[in-house]
Enzyme design. Structure first.
Site, short mmCIF file in Angstrom:
data_model
loop_
_atom_site.label_atom_id
_atom_site.label_comp_id
_atom_site.label_asym_id
_atom_site.label_seq_id
_atom_site.Cartn_x
_atom_site.Cartn_y
_atom_site.Cartn_z
N ASP A 105 -8.02 13.00 11.66
CA ASP A 105 -6.77 13.12 10.92
C ASP A 105 -5.83 12.07 11.53
O ASP A 105 -5.22 12.31 12.57
CB ASP A 105 -6.20 14.53 11.06
CG ASP A 105 -4.90 14.71 10.30
OD1 ASP A 105 -4.68 14.00 9.30
OD2 ASP A 105 -4.09 15.56 10.72
N ASP A 112 -3.24 19.36 13.58
CA ASP A 112 -3.93 18.08 13.40
C ASP A 112 -5.42 18.22 13.72
O ASP A 112 -6.26 17.59 13.07
CB ASP A 112 -3.31 17.00 14.30
CG ASP A 112 -1.83 16.84 14.04
OD1 ASP A 112 -1.47 16.15 13.07
OD2 ASP A 112 -1.03 17.43 14.79
N GLU A 157 -9.36 11.23 6.90
CA GLU A 157 -8.43 11.52 5.80
C GLU A 157 -7.80 10.21 5.35
O GLU A 157 -7.34 9.41 6.16
CB GLU A 157 -7.35 12.51 6.24
CG GLU A 157 -6.45 12.91 5.10
CD GLU A 157 -5.47 14.01 5.45
OE1 GLU A 157 -4.49 14.15 4.71
OE2 GLU A 157 -5.67 14.71 6.46
#
Length: 163
Positions: free
Chosen positions: A9, A148, A76
């Site tokens: 992430d 996260d 992501e």
């Protein structure tokens, strides 16, 4: 057959990571077990010079990859929040892509909506629904923290479901 999938992430202040191990028999592709190996964050302080922050991400991600030995990385995709934040995340993503290239690691990218869809069946799911799905899929009795890291595990699981 064992496969290690590292989910990332991206962020400059906080880069979340989570790695899962998938074991499947070659005879029955559907018989796959999934376990979490590790999760956490790489953090950089806002009052640190930009070059040093990027260097910290670079060095820590190299170490992480060497320690965890992933077979595949899932990231992501960049999502536009505020322009200033987007630029910082884009710089962190550049470092991530460089490190992956240096390790010759294949990667997949997913949008936030694709991750939500893969884990909850709904592309507009709330963050807490995704986190609960992560805990459920990994047979955890807790939601990984910080957010996260949970998000990174969600990205890794999405790669498993899509790959």
């Amino acid at each position: 057959m064992e496969k290690r999938i590292l989910g990332l992430d991206p962020g400059l202040a906080t880069l979340g990571f989570g790695i899962i191990i998938c074991n499947s028999s070659q005879a029955q592709q559907r018989d796959t077990t999934v376990n979490m190996l590790d999760f956490g964050v790489i953090s950089t302080a806002a009052d640190t010079e930009m070059g040093q922050r990027l260097r910290t991400l670079y060095e820590d991600l190299h170490t992480l990859i060497e320690d965890l030995q992933p077979d595949l990385v899932a990231i992501e995709k960049l999502f536009f929040y505020r322009m200033g934040n987007t630029i910082l995340v884009a710089q962190a993503r550049g470092v991530i892509m460089l490190v992956l290239a240096q390790h010759n690691l294949p990667y997949l990218e997913f949008t936030p909506a694709q991750i939500k869809q893969a884990l909850t069946g709904y592309g507009n799911a709330e963050k807490c629904e995704v986190q609960q799905a992560v805990a459920r899929e990994l047979n955890l009795d807790y939601i990984p923290r910080p957010d996260d890291a949970a998000d990174a595990l969600a990205v890794a699981l999405t790669a498993l479901f899509q790959y």
